[in-house]
Structures are given as C-alpha cells and as structure tokens.
Design an enzyme around this catalytic site. Structure first.
Site, PDB file in Angstrom:
ATOM      1  N   LYS A   1       0.865  -1.177   0.000  1.00 24.06           N
ATOM      2  CA  LYS A   1       0.000   0.000   0.000  1.00 24.06           C
ATOM      3  C   LYS A   1       0.904   1.231   0.000  1.00 24.06           C
ATOM      4  CE  LYS A   1      -3.914   0.504   0.586  1.00 24.06           C
ATOM      5  NZ  LYS A   1      -4.894   0.626  -0.531  1.00 24.06           N
TER       6      LYS A   1
ATOM      7  N   ASP B   1      -0.011   0.050  -4.669  1.00 23.71           N
ATOM      8  CA  ASP B   1      -1.302   0.740  -4.757  1.00 23.71           C
ATOM      9  C   ASP B   1      -1.252   2.039  -3.955  1.00 23.71           C
ATOM     10  OD1 ASP B   1      -3.931   1.594  -4.666  1.00 23.71           O
ATOM     11  OD2 ASP B   1      -4.550   0.070  -3.211  1.00 23.71           O
TER      12      ASP B   1
ATOM     13  N   HIS C   1      -9.926  -6.868  -4.045  1.00 18.75           N
ATOM     14  CA  HIS C   1      -9.672  -5.821  -3.057  1.00 18.75           C
ATOM     15  C   HIS C   1     -10.046  -6.326  -1.665  1.00 18.75           C
ATOM     16  CE1 HIS C   1     -11.893  -2.735  -0.673  1.00 18.75           C
ATOM     17  NE2 HIS C   1     -10.856  -1.973  -0.932  1.00 18.75           N
TER      18      HIS C   1
END
Lengths: 440, 440
Positions: free
Chosen positions: A199, A228, A335
């Site tokens: 992340k 991400d 997700h």
C-alpha cells in the site's frame, strides 16, 4: 424455508495505525456481523462494513428480509436496485463517486446491503443442504484460493484503546524500505504468501520505488509485486513510477490506481505503452460498478478489475464480474478492507467460483489477531498463502458468540461510528493534514 | 449425491413442411431426451438437439458425467471448454461458423453438450431439494414467461410418415399474406400470444412485406411484430424492407438477421439510422457466442441478442448473457428450434431468471402436437400466451416413458440422422434448390 429473524452485530476490531493516501487507520476498524435465522432453525451469517450507515442501510430492509425465502435473491436484488435507481436519479449526475474509500460510496450502498443479506442467505441454504456455499452457485473452479501479503506503511502500535490496547505490535513501525522488507519477510514466513502488495501513496514516490526495488531484491524474481498508492500520484508521477518499476512489476504484478479517474488511468496506460511498458493497471477506484467495466475496456484505462464480494454485490455479482472480465478480456483480482474470518471465507468462496480471478487476493487478515476473531475455532489457517475451501456446509464457519459479544462491547465504548482516516491523521500526525489528490 | 446413470433417448417428432431460407423441414424433427439418475434415486431430465452428432457428443462425455456430483457444474464447464479451445485451435480461424443453422456449429458443440447435462443436473437438484429449477440459480424475476406466435410459410401437411402420417394439418398451406394472417389468428385464438414473429426469407421480399403489413392491419397497433428471413437478403434489400416496414416493426418489434454477418448487419443499421429509422436488429446468427456480444455493441450490428439455453450453454450461461446484455445496454430475446415440453419448460425457467430478457420468446411448440409430447400430463398449457413457472421441483415436468418409447420407435425407423433442410427442398420442391445468400 423463510427468514424468521435478522440480527445485526456491530463490532469493533483492533487495528494498527496503518497509513494510506486516505490517512491513518483508527485504533478500531468497524464491522457488522449479520445473522439470519430461518423457520427451519438454520442460521446463516455474513460480515460487512461497520458503523452507523451500513447498519442503517440493512435496518432499512429488515421488513423486506424477514419473511423472505432465502432462495429468492434475484427478486431482492431487483427491489434494492429499483430503490438505488431512484436514489441515483435524485443525485447529481448519477455517477459513482470514485474518489471515496471503496465501500463508502452512498450511491452503491444497495450492492453492499444486498451482499450482506445474500451471503447470509447462501450460508443458510448451504447449511440446510449440507453443501459448501460455492456449490450453490455452480461449484468451485479451484480448491484453494491464494492471497497476497498486503504490506502497509504504519506507525508503531497495534491498535485498541484503554485497557484493550493491543500489546502485540507484531510488525512495529514500518516507514522505510528496510522495514517494508522486514514486514514482508515476517508475513511470508507466517502465512506463506506467494504474491506481495505494498500500500503506497504514503511517503514520497522515490521512497516507495526504493521499497519495491528492495522487495524485488529480497524476494527474487518469482514473487509478483504490486503497489497501490490509492490515486496519490499525478499522471506524470504515475508514468515515472511505472517506468522506474517496469522490471519489478512485470510477470504477474500490477500498478494499482496510481492516479484518480479513468481518463488519467488511460493516459498513464497510453504513455507507458508508448515506451514499450505494458505493466497492467489495476483499479478499484475507476471501476466500482458494472457500467465502469466496458468503459475500462474502451478507454484501456484499467486492465485488471479489482473485485470484492462485499461491495460488488455478493457472490453471484462477483461471478457476473468474472464473466464480464472474461468476455471483455480483462484481468481480475480482489480488493480487501479490514475484516475477520467470516469475510475471509466469503472472499475465498467468491474467488473459488470466479474463473477470471487469476491473481492472489488482497487481505488485511494478517493485521488482525486472535483477540478479535469471531469464528469458532479462532483464526482461519493459511496453507502456503492460500485458504483451502473447506468441505463444510455454507461458508464453513460458525459464530463464536462470546467473541461477537466482546466485539460488540468494544464497539459500544467507541466514540466514533464511521471510518475517518483523515480525522485520525489530524489527531495523531498532523493537525492540518488533508487528503490531496494528486499529492505527488 | 453423484450421477449414477446417464440415459439418452433419441426421438423423432412429427413436423410439418415448414419453410425457411435453410429450406424445408423434414417430416420428423430429431430431438434427444437426456436422463440422469443419482445415487439417491433422483431423476433429472433435459431435452436437446437430435441426431447422430449431438448424441455422439454427449456419449463422448459419459465417463466424465457418470460419477460426477451434479452440483459441480463449473468444473464440468471448464473441462468441456478446454476441449473446445483445442478444437478451435485446430480449426481454421477458430471462429464460429455463423452461416450454419443455429445449434449446428461444430465449434460450439461443447456449449450444447454442457447445456444438456447442466439442465438435467439442475432438474435433479431441484427434485432432490423440492425446489423449482429457477430457485437454484437465484430465483425468478418474473412468474410468467410470454412467448410469441411463431408463424411460418409452409406447404400442406403436418409431417410424419407411413402409418404415422399426421392427419391434423391444423394450419394447412401458408404461402400467401392471407394465409399468414389466418394462421396467426388461429394461433392467437388457441394460445393467447401477444407478440408475433414471421419466419421470412421464403418468398420474395415484397410478399413478406405484404404479409407483415396485413398482420399489422389485422392485429391493430398493440401487438409487436418481428420478421426473420435468416439472412436471405442483401444489405440493400434489408435496408429496403426495414424502410418499408418501419411503422410495422416499431414499438417492441424487430428485424431479425436480415442479412449475413456482423458487417452487413452494421451497415443495415447505419443506413436505417441515417434515415431516422431505429428499428432494432436482432440476431442469432451474428451473435452465437459470448465474444460476439461486445462486437455487436462495438459495431452496432445487433441491438437484440437472441438467447437460447440449448446452445448458449444452459441456464447459468443464459444468465451470463442476460448480465452481459444488461451491462452493454443490449436487448435480449430468445430463439427456438422444434421442441417438446421439456425444452419449453427449460426455456421458461431460463427466461424467468434473466432480467434483460424483455421480449416474448420464440417457440415452435404450436407446430407439434399431443401425439409426440413426452411429458406426463401431455402438452404444457399457455395462459394468455405465457408459460406460468410452476411451483414444482426442478423443471416441473416428468417423463412419460411410453411416449418416449414411441418417439424412439419413430426415430429408429427414420432413414436420416441429421437435419438437412436443403435435401428436403430438393426432394419435395425443387431438385436444383440450393441455399443461396443473399437470395434477394
């Protein structure tokens, strides 16, 4: 077989101070455990988003759900969709607000409400028939579902408050490439994951590039990597990161939501392709509902759609997304939000019935602990990074009601009823912090 | 629950000398009744294409089907698809041969084989659980499924041979606009249909235009009309017919497969739109498999996709098509071949679970009679043109084994094992007849 009772258990789940472009995770993540009982004494369960708004949305359909035949899900979907159409017509533009945290768009509330009820109904049907949930929707296409190591930047601490502060800060502070690599090794050693996601969107792009490069050096060439930043980057920055990580993200990895919006994603794609860089772009921001998927194909802004049974509308809508991706030639991954074992099994069954889902699914599960788990027998075990679909009825898990009650107690003590990562940032890190897109 | 036995009953069904651009229907249509038995004594049935090739295709999977858990359909689909991929790779181009009679393309054989087994499995599961088939795939979105009056040009006679020649030529010869109108009134009086389709491509376009105009005059403005010449027309002729029938085909009707191929269809569409004529084009020739559907959208060659659980791959693939049409904003109707009550109930359940299917389905059912029906209780009843989904387990019908045996006896006596409408034309109408596209 009718639904005779609907019970909602709002719970709070200790969560570490994880960072993202949205801000900072609060000491507790909110979840809701949904429980239906049927006239023939079967209990079906599901797990969904927490806090006031999701609870209210499910409460709003209580009278429609109680008395319903749990097999009649298409009719219930039509009922909720018709309401949502009206809401969208009332809202400006009628278009999903894709800049919101996935799962928090009020215009897509109906898909989340439907999912919570659908999964509980399918769990009840599976338990009534003695069949795993996946068998009720055509049967699985894989026996085991791989998940990815989902790495976060984080501050020291493991969440919880007061007497319930979690003492086990397993991964400690993670704010440098070295710490990212260390946390990854810990997580892989413990769970056996074979794909890795970072992340990002938290520290300047060069530091995140360095983290991914360090992961590649540490893990060798065979572990797919994805990053991400939750839309934190401009198109230019996205292209630059894509260029610098070309070698690291290839072979099964991807660049997820580098920038906001389908147009920006499409521009990043065009510019990378022009450089001979076909790193795929994944998204759960530009693609959050079915009409976005053909648009992703048309614009080439997204090559890998991120599914999630919680907000795409349950198991059969997850299959619908798989079918659509297959027909349009798009990839599919999954997700995750903070969740417990009921959601993990929902995700595993959902992934097991989607042929197009060929990437390891995201999961926040390693960031939660035994203390908060609500399923009987404690936390779900991973086998070399995968969840094995159990040969048990329904989802394959039952509620531990003592644990649900503890989660409820913690929830009742909390001063907040909504996820607000920006407010947490302001409280603990920087009183002037705002989410700015693009940040870099 | 495992499949312990697979029985195939090839049968022959008397059929009148119906005409189409493919030629002439033979005195018997061929069908196959599929029967599975499970280890817990349940029987599941389906009905599919007849003759040697479909039989051989199902025989080829016997060892895969016997022993299979009827819930594990996704795995069976993957098995058949993998085989088909290999077949397509071996075939030139790997593309569906869309000029063939729908349901006869060898490259799509696996979807037909899958459908035959899937429907029998779902019927068995429904019977085991005491649930209608549609409940097993999410539940119905409509309680009654409208069908259309499916009019044909035909010669005198009602099919059958030798001692079994059918005496009841209910509709007589139909070769003029007046006869078309007469047959339509008969069919509507008997079944209550509220939409009408004329199989065209048989007589010169001006005569078929006259027939549609006569139907409109007779039926008034409220009955949607469609005409399907099975690709018999050139692009120019298609545009001319579309222009002349603009008023007649609007309001819920359509122009079905006026010419061959997606490119031709797209050109017809462009030219009609340029004239301000948005009569939708329907197809089961340009769109016969999932990859064709986004192509239909991209080229705008087809606005209404004709489904059919028999060749699109069963009930769940029919739902997949509905989902795809919904997402892409395409309409959906349903194609038919000659069939008996098992197929009719399959079509009804399939239509009942497809939200996008908003047109009345085609059915050849009025062209068959009680003599050949294989379901207990005789022919399915229509209620004002619709089949009401019964609250009975599975498909809601059981086999009449005496009737199946009679169908089998007729089949065994027949000299042919394949539908060949061209050969029938040559035998009975014109020894030099060939299918020519475009004919006009």
């Amino acid at each position: 077989m009718r639904i005779s009772e609907l019970k909602l258990h709002p719970i709070a789940v200790a969560d570490g101070p994880l960072r993202s472009s949205y801000g900072l995770h609060a000491p507790y993540a909110l979840r809701t455990i949904v429980e239906i009982k049927t006239t023939d004494g079967i209990t079906g369960i599901s797990e969904t988003y927490g806090g006031d708004r999701p609870l209210a949305a499910i409460e709003a359909v209580r009278s429609r759900v109680v008395g319903m035949d749990p097999f009649q899900l298409a009719g219930f979907w039509q009922y909720l969709s018709a309401q949502a159409e009206q809401d969208k017509a009332d809202a400006a533009g009628g278009r999903s607000q894709t800049w919101l945290v996935p799962g928090e768009n009020p215009l897509d509330q109906h898909t989340r409400t439907f999912a919570a009820i659908e999964v509980a109904c399918l769990d009840a049907i599976g338990k009534a028939l003695g069949r795993p949930l996946c068998d009720l929707v055509g049967g699985k296409v894989r026996d085991r579902v791989p998940f990815s190591a989902y790495l976060f930047y984080k501050h020291a601490g493991a969440g919880g408050m007061g007497a319930d502060v979690r003492k086990d800060d397993e991964y400690g502070e993670i704010m440098t490439p070295d710490a990212v690599v260390r946390s990854c090794k810990q997580m892989i050693a413990k769970y056996g994951f074979k794909e890795v996601k970072l992340k990002g969107g938290v520290v300047p792009p060069d530091e995140e590039i360095a983290a991914i490069k360090a992961l590649r050096v540490e893990l060798g060439p065979k572990i797919p990597l994805r990053i991400d930043p939750n839309c934190a980057w401009s198109v230019d920055t996205s292209v630059r990161v894509g260029r610098e990580l070309k070698a690291e993200l290839c072979d099964g990895g991807y660049l997820e939501d580098p920038c906001a919006g389908m147009d920006g994603m499409a521009e990043v794609r065009r510019r990378l392709l022009a450089e001979g860089n076909d790193t795929p772009l994944a998204s759960n921001v530009a693609t959050t509902c079915f009409p976005h998927v053909p648009e992703a194909k048309r614009t080439d802004g997204v090559q890998i759609v991120l599914s999630d049974p919680h907000y795409w509308g349950g198991i059969r809508n997850q299959q619908k997304l798989s079918d659509l991706c297959e027909v349009l030639g798009l990839g599919m991954s999954m997700h995750s939000n903070n969740h417990l074992g009921v959601s993990l099994m929902t995700m595993a069954h959902a992934a097991a019935v989607c042929p197009a889902l060929t990437y390891a699914c995201d999961t926040h599960y390693p960031w939660q602990t035994e203390i908060d788990e609500v399923v009987v027998g404690g936390r779900i075990k991973f086998d070399e990074g995968s969840v094995v679909i159990p040969d048990k009825p329904g989802l394959g898990v039952e509620l531990d009601y003592d644990q649900v009650a503890r989660g409820r107690e913690r929830y009742d003590k909390l001063p907040y009823r909504k996820r607000d990562d920006e407010a947490e940032m302001q409280k603990h890190v920087d009183p002037n912090w705002k989410r700015i897109l693009p940040r870099w």
